[in-house]
Write a protein that holds these residues in place. Structure first.
Motif, PDB file in Angstrom:
ATOM      1  N   PRO A   7     -14.748  -7.037   5.223  1.00 44.05           N
ATOM      2  CA  PRO A   7     -13.515  -7.143   6.014  1.00 44.05           C
ATOM      3  C   PRO A   7     -13.158  -8.604   6.299  1.00 44.05           C
ATOM      4  N   ALA A   8     -11.883  -8.885   6.341  1.00 42.93           N
ATOM      5  CA  ALA A   8     -11.433 -10.249   6.633  1.00 42.93           C
ATOM      6  C   ALA A   8     -11.820 -10.636   8.056  1.00 42.93           C
ATOM      7  N   ASP A   9     -12.157 -11.909   8.248  1.00 45.71           N
ATOM      8  CA  ASP A   9     -12.485 -12.406   9.585  1.00 45.71           C
ATOM      9  C   ASP A   9     -11.280 -12.267  10.510  1.00 45.71           C
ATOM     10  N   VAL A  10     -11.564 -12.076  11.788  1.00 45.98           N
ATOM     11  CA  VAL A  10     -10.504 -11.967  12.792  1.00 45.98           C
ATOM     12  C   VAL A  10     -10.853 -12.852  13.985  1.00 45.98           C
ATOM     13  N   ASN A  32       0.513 -13.347  17.498  1.00 44.85           N
ATOM     14  CA  ASN A  32      -0.025 -13.626  16.160  1.00 44.85           C
ATOM     15  C   ASN A  32      -1.504 -13.984  16.188  1.00 44.85           C
ATOM     16  N   ILE A  33      -2.257 -13.239  16.986  1.00 48.06           N
ATOM     17  CA  ILE A  33      -3.707 -13.400  17.048  1.00 48.06           C
ATOM     18  C   ILE A  33      -4.330 -12.283  16.214  1.00 48.06           C
ATOM     19  N   SER A  34      -5.081 -12.640  15.206  1.00 52.53           N
ATOM     20  CA  SER A  34      -5.665 -11.624  14.330  1.00 52.53           C
ATOM     21  C   SER A  34      -6.740 -10.845  15.066  1.00 52.53           C
ATOM     22  N   PHE A  35      -6.844  -9.561  14.756  1.00 53.69           N
ATOM     23  CA  PHE A  35      -7.789  -8.722  15.482  1.00 53.69           C
ATOM     24  C   PHE A  35      -8.239  -7.551  14.621  1.00 53.69           C
ATOM     25  N   ILE A 194      -7.189 -12.533  26.648  1.00 52.51           N
ATOM     26  CA  ILE A 194      -6.755 -13.584  25.714  1.00 52.51           C
ATOM     27  C   ILE A 194      -7.021 -14.963  26.311  1.00 52.51           C
ATOM     28  N   ALA A 195      -6.808 -15.119  27.610  1.00 54.80           N
ATOM     29  CA  ALA A 195      -7.065 -16.406  28.262  1.00 54.80           C
ATOM     30  C   ALA A 195      -8.545 -16.773  28.178  1.00 54.80           C
TER      31      ALA A 195
END
Length: 287
Positions: A7-10, A32-35, A194-195
């Motif tokens: 799997p792609a890194d997130v 636009n934060i990958s998860f 997120i913070a």
């Protein structure tokens, strides 16, 4: 030959795509934060994952099948000694072997601060029940450099406090016993996660408490909510039950007006330190 695709890194991996993820995932997409996210069944495009304190090959494979992430958010409770260290070790070994490489955040509950003799004002530095199974696991994660966010009552979406009245105040005796209530909206939980992800240096190795900075008075809420529900359904008879009971207990306990004072409300959470440290303020306060 059978080949597998890694799997792609997130940036963020959500272990347990439950209620919190319904607020967090839309915000991650917006910013636009990958998860990636997991569920026990692998539903809706999630990775299949079920935590087990086990060293078998199948259990190890679960971690290898997950994407590597900068931050790993644990939304389900870990309990007792060993579970936190097992998860951290298993994930880290599956993705490079360096535990310090990853940022682990555990979601917990402020309920561990409910102990006899607690001060009126409670902060993240106050005493808590160190014998609580969840607190033991949280302390272990903290010792490994992780971060714990102890959340107060969660609301938002389908979780609406006015729908709790018939569970928490179905008798006058139950209503009379209600004191303070602390809440935080799912959107503010998502913003806080997120913070912490973005400023983990301020969070690592620490326990934080999270509320919307308001101490609610259950009686005031019950009075307001019961009135709303009475208007929605005039046949509910709340005017002669919960609304009437609030007036009676105010007289019986010599409460002149609502909300009651902090001293009358008992345990009150002071969570200013989180919001000031991460330079945020809740945007969905006042339930």
């Amino acid at each position: 030959m059978i080949t597998t695709t890694k799997p792609a890194d997130v940036e963020i991996l959500i272990l347990g795509a439950g209620w919190t993820s319904t607020f967090l995932i839309p915000l991650l997409k917006k910013q636009n934060i990958s998860f990636g996210a997991t569920s026990t069944t692998g539903r809706d495009g999630t990775f299949k994952f079920k935590f087990e304190h086990d060293e078998c090959d199948e259990a190890k494979k679960q971690y290898r099948d997950l994407p590597a992430a900068k931050t790993v958010l644990i939304t389900f409770p870990l309990k007792g000694k060993g579970e936190s260290s097992h998860l951290v070790k298993s994930y880290s070994q599956a993705h490079g072997g360096e535990e310090s490489k990853f940022q682990f955040i555990q979601l917990g509950s402020t309920g561990i601060f409910t102990i006899p003799g607690q001060d009126t004002w409670v902060t993240r530095h106050s005493k808590y029940d160190t014998s609580n199974a969840r607190a033991i696991a949280e302390d272990e994660l903290i010792s490994l450099g992780g971060c714990v966010l102890n959340l107060s009552g969660l609301w938002g979406g389908a979780r609406q406090p006015k729908h709790w009245l018939d569970r928490v105040a179905d008798t006058k005796e139950k209503l009379a016993s209600k004191q303070s209530l602390h809440m935080v909206h799912g959107l503010d939980v998502a913003r806080s996660i997120i913070a912490v992800h973005e400023r983990f240096g301020k969070a690592a190795g620490q326990r934080w408490m999270l509320t919307d900075l308001i101490v609610y008075d259950w009686w005031a809420l019950i009075l307001g909510f019961a009135g709303e529900l009475q208007e929605e359904d005039p046949t509910s008879n709340r005017e002669h039950t919960q609304i009437k009971w609030v007036g009676e207990v105010m007289v019986e306990q010599n409460v002149k007006a609502l909300p009651r004072s902090m001293e009358q409300l008992g345990r009150c959470y002071d969570t200013r330190e989180f919001w000031t440290t991460f330079e945020l303020m809740p945007i969905r306060a006042r339930i």
